[in-house]
Design a protein around this motif. Sequence first.
Motif, PDB file in Angstrom:
ATOM      1  N   VAL A 199      10.574  14.389  -2.953  1.00  0.00           N
ATOM      2  CA  VAL A 199      10.240  12.985  -1.851  1.00  0.00           C
ATOM      3  C   VAL A 199       9.731  12.091  -2.654  1.00  0.00           C
ATOM      4  N   ARG A 200       8.384  12.556  -3.558  1.00  0.00           N
ATOM      5  CA  ARG A 200       8.238  10.985  -4.813  1.00  0.00           C
ATOM      6  C   ARG A 200       9.270  10.493  -5.291  1.00  0.00           C
ATOM      7  N   ARG A 201      10.225  10.773  -5.714  1.00  0.00           N
ATOM      8  CA  ARG A 201      11.532   9.930  -6.373  1.00  0.00           C
ATOM      9  C   ARG A 201      12.124   9.065  -5.270  1.00  0.00           C
ATOM     10  N   ARG A 213     -11.528  18.261  -1.330  1.00  0.00           N
ATOM     11  CA  ARG A 213      -9.775  18.932  -0.771  1.00  0.00           C
ATOM     12  C   ARG A 213      -9.153  17.721  -1.645  1.00  0.00           C
ATOM     13  N   ARG A 214      -9.258  16.752  -0.551  1.00  0.00           N
ATOM     14  CA  ARG A 214      -7.969  16.045  -0.629  1.00  0.00           C
ATOM     15  C   ARG A 214      -8.367  15.196  -2.437  1.00  0.00           C
ATOM     16  N   ASP A 215      -8.602  15.168  -2.644  1.00  0.00           N
ATOM     17  CA  ASP A 215      -8.933  14.450  -4.416  1.00  0.00           C
ATOM     18  C   ASP A 215      -8.285  15.802  -5.828  1.00  0.00           C
ATOM     19  N   ASP A 228       0.644  -0.976   0.127  1.00  0.00           N
ATOM     20  CA  ASP A 228       0.220   0.080   0.140  1.00  0.00           C
ATOM     21  C   ASP A 228       0.730   1.163   0.109  1.00  0.00           C
ATOM     22  N   THR A 229       0.858   1.633  -1.156  1.00  0.00           N
ATOM     23  CA  THR A 229       1.952   2.391  -1.061  1.00  0.00           C
ATOM     24  C   THR A 229       1.876   4.328  -0.316  1.00  0.00           C
ATOM     25  N   GLY A 230       0.664   4.439  -0.503  1.00  0.00           N
ATOM     26  CA  GLY A 230      -0.241   5.332   0.492  1.00  0.00           C
ATOM     27  C   GLY A 230       0.626   5.011   2.120  1.00  0.00           C
ATOM     28  N   LEU A 231       1.131   4.112   2.789  1.00  0.00           N
ATOM     29  CA  LEU A 231       1.678   4.076   3.482  1.00  0.00           C
ATOM     30  C   LEU A 231       3.147   4.830   4.198  1.00  0.00           C
ATOM     31  N   THR A 232       3.286   4.614   2.298  1.00  0.00           N
ATOM     32  CA  THR A 232       4.803   5.329   2.498  1.00  0.00           C
ATOM     33  C   THR A 232       4.529   7.038   2.544  1.00  0.00           C
ATOM     34  N   TYR A 233       4.293   7.754   1.868  1.00  0.00           N
ATOM     35  CA  TYR A 233       3.744   8.964   1.540  1.00  0.00           C
ATOM     36  C   TYR A 233       2.900   9.116   3.607  1.00  0.00           C
ATOM     37  N   ARG A 234       2.496   8.016   3.980  1.00  0.00           N
ATOM     38  CA  ARG A 234       2.329   8.393   5.613  1.00  0.00           C
ATOM     39  C   ARG A 234       3.563   8.106   6.696  1.00  0.00           C
ATOM     40  N   ALA A 235       3.966   7.740   5.958  1.00  0.00           N
ATOM     41  CA  ALA A 235       5.117   7.705   7.306  1.00  0.00           C
ATOM     42  C   ALA A 235       6.206   9.214   7.154  1.00  0.00           C
ATOM     43  N   ARG A 273      -6.543  18.178  -4.390  1.00  0.00           N
ATOM     44  CA  ARG A 273      -5.201  17.805  -3.620  1.00  0.00           C
ATOM     45  C   ARG A 273      -3.665  17.033  -4.510  1.00  0.00           C
ATOM     46  N   ASP A 274      -4.881  15.826  -4.964  1.00  0.00           N
ATOM     47  CA  ASP A 274      -4.230  14.331  -5.374  1.00  0.00           C
ATOM     48  C   ASP A 274      -4.254  14.441  -6.583  1.00  0.00           C
ATOM     49  N   MET A 275      -5.401  15.167  -6.979  1.00  0.00           N
ATOM     50  CA  MET A 275      -5.686  15.587  -9.151  1.00  0.00           C
ATOM     51  C   MET A 275      -4.775  16.422  -9.319  1.00  0.00           C
ATOM     52  N   GLY A 276      -4.726  17.725  -8.801  1.00  0.00           N
ATOM     53  CA  GLY A 276      -4.783  18.650  -9.539  1.00  0.00           C
ATOM     54  C   GLY A 276      -2.696  18.752  -9.085  1.00  0.00           C
ATOM     55  N   ARG A 277      -2.049  18.139  -8.315  1.00  0.00           N
ATOM     56  CA  ARG A 277      -0.603  18.451  -7.949  1.00  0.00           C
ATOM     57  C   ARG A 277       0.282  18.168  -9.719  1.00  0.00           C
ATOM     58  N   ALA A 278       1.609  18.592  -9.339  1.00  0.00           N
ATOM     59  CA  ALA A 278       2.193  18.972 -10.859  1.00  0.00           C
ATOM     60  C   ALA A 278       2.566  17.633 -11.427  1.00  0.00           C
ATOM     61  N   ALA A 296      -0.495  13.057   4.641  1.00  0.00           N
ATOM     62  CA  ALA A 296       0.177  12.645   3.807  1.00  0.00           C
ATOM     63  C   ALA A 296       0.360  13.368   2.046  1.00  0.00           C
ATOM     64  N   SER A 297      -0.896  13.590   1.956  1.00  0.00           N
ATOM     65  CA  SER A 297      -1.500  14.383   0.587  1.00  0.00           C
ATOM     66  C   SER A 297      -1.047  15.788   0.600  1.00  0.00           C
ATOM     67  N   LYS A 298      -0.376  16.292   1.815  1.00  0.00           N
ATOM     68  CA  LYS A 298       0.601  17.363   0.988  1.00  0.00           C
ATOM     69  C   LYS A 298       1.863  16.999   1.094  1.00  0.00           C
ATOM     70  N   VAL A 299       2.248  16.391   2.198  1.00  0.00           N
ATOM     71  CA  VAL A 299       4.335  15.742   1.862  1.00  0.00           C
ATOM     72  C   VAL A 299       4.053  15.789   0.256  1.00  0.00           C
ATOM     73  N   ALA A 300       3.036  14.194  -0.038  1.00  0.00           N
ATOM     74  CA  ALA A 300       2.963  14.293  -1.594  1.00  0.00           C
ATOM     75  C   ALA A 300       3.485  14.562  -3.166  1.00  0.00           C
ATOM     76  N   VAL A 301       2.912  16.465  -2.342  1.00  0.00           N
ATOM     77  CA  VAL A 301       3.448  17.300  -3.092  1.00  0.00           C
ATOM     78  C   VAL A 301       5.043  16.972  -3.786  1.00  0.00           C
ATOM     79  N   GLY A 354      -2.302   2.946  -5.331  1.00  0.00           N
ATOM     80  CA  GLY A 354      -1.404   4.283  -4.373  1.00  0.00           C
ATOM     81  C   GLY A 354      -2.411   4.837  -5.672  1.00  0.00           C
ATOM     82  N   ARG A 355      -1.312   6.486  -5.831  1.00  0.00           N
ATOM     83  CA  ARG A 355      -2.725   6.954  -7.157  1.00  0.00           C
ATOM     84  C   ARG A 355      -1.796   7.040  -7.972  1.00  0.00           C
ATOM     85  N   ASP A 356      -0.156   7.140  -8.548  1.00  0.00           N
ATOM     86  CA  ASP A 356       0.607   7.198  -9.982  1.00  0.00           C
ATOM     87  C   ASP A 356       1.165   5.615  -9.886  1.00  0.00           C
ATOM     88  N   ILE A 357       0.891   4.150  -9.733  1.00  0.00           N
ATOM     89  CA  ILE A 357       1.447   2.950 -10.064  1.00  0.00           C
ATOM     90  C   ILE A 357       1.343   2.685 -11.282  1.00  0.00           C
TER      91      ILE A 357
HETATM   92  O1   DC Z   1      -3.856   5.751   0.075  1.00  0.00           O
HETATM   93  P1   DC Z   1      -3.845   6.885   1.259  1.00  0.00           P
HETATM   94  O2   DC Z   1      -4.790   7.591   1.572  1.00  0.00           O
HETATM   95  O3   DC Z   1      -3.131   5.996   2.011  1.00  0.00           O
HETATM   96  O4   DC Z   1      -3.149   8.217   0.956  1.00  0.00           O
HETATM   97  C1   DC Z   1      -1.953   9.221   1.576  1.00  0.00           C
HETATM   98  C2   DC Z   1      -1.839  10.325   0.943  1.00  0.00           C
HETATM   99  O5   DC Z   1      -0.517   9.616  -0.434  1.00  0.00           O
HETATM  100  C3   DC Z   1      -2.455   9.936  -0.383  1.00  0.00           C
HETATM  101  O6   DC Z   1      -3.210  11.598  -0.426  1.00  0.00           O
HETATM  102  C4   DC Z   1      -0.877  10.599  -2.143  1.00  0.00           C
HETATM  103  C5   DC Z   1      -0.518  10.208  -0.980  1.00  0.00           C
HETATM  104  N1   DC Z   1      -0.446   9.699  -1.729  1.00  0.00           N
HETATM  105  C6   DC Z   1       0.419   9.377  -3.124  1.00  0.00           C
HETATM  106  O7   DC Z   1       0.587  10.486  -3.793  1.00  0.00           O
HETATM  107  N2   DC Z   1       1.318   8.490  -4.061  1.00  0.00           N
HETATM  108  C7   DC Z   1       0.987   7.191  -4.178  1.00  0.00           C
HETATM  109  N3   DC Z   1       1.115   6.620  -4.903  1.00  0.00           N
HETATM  110  C8   DC Z   1      -0.270   6.865  -2.974  1.00  0.00           C
HETATM  111  C9   DC Z   1      -0.482   7.542  -1.604  1.00  0.00           C
END
Ligand code: DC
Length: 216
Positions: free
Chosen positions: A94-96, A166-168, A34-41, A170-175, A85-90, A116-119
């Motif tokens: 960090v993403r790299r 709001r989360r959508d 669950d890659t979301g956990l990595t951003y959450r960590a 941020r996650d869909m609108g980031r560059a 997590a959604s904030k640090v994910a921009v 995740g979001r970008d798998i």
């Molecule tokens: O899936 P989640 O709710 O655990 O993800 C938390 C946040 O992490 C989500 O709002 C955006 C970010 N995320 C991301 O940018 N890319 C991923 N592959 C997974 C999560």
Amino acid sequence: MTHPFTIAIDGPAGAGKGTLARRLADHYRLNLLDTGLTYRAVAYALIQHALPLDNVSAAETAARQVDLAKLDRAVLSAHAVGEAASKVAVFPTVRRILVEKQRDFARTPPGAVLDGRDIGTVVCPDADIKLYVTASAEVRARRRLAEIESIGGTADFAEILADIQRRDERDMGRADSPLKPAADAHLLDTSEMAIEAAFLAAMSVIDDVLAKRNKA
Ligand code: DC
């Protein structure tokens, strides 16, 4: 199987992709991330040190320290950690760092289900299967409310819905690596579909690909 088999699952928060990923990993005996956990960590580390979420260099350090074998879902699943997590994910750096770890995981035999979001778009663009799991924001908010109420909590539907929207955004609108379906992803809309039906639909797509692969 010839090379590690990869199933990429993307979609917005609360669409049911986590449950689907777990079911598929069990069924096909693949590793699960669950890659979301990595951003959450990363977010959790900043919160623990009382650092602002826009401190990029601290976020990079935290990202380097993320150990995929030690992600603690119980601690990281808090709602506030998801928001953070959604904030640090921009941050691209960090993403790299996290994407490299996620790719290493995907390459490990026998292969993996990653959600995740970008798998399908960035982490594993050559995945054998790409699924994009979605549901309307209202349905996702209703599910979240039911989940909270099932453990004796209370919450306000309108607030949950606003949060999800709001989360959508941020996650869909980031560059960098915004949430979007890969061109070759199979879409699964779970608004009107129980998780079992989504699982069966996903299995039929995967079994087709496996049959072709075994013939090749
Ligand atoms: O899936 P989640 O709710 O655990 O993800 C938390 C946040 O992490 C989500 O709002 C955006 C970010 N995320 C991301 O940018 N890319 C991923 N592959 C997974 C999560």
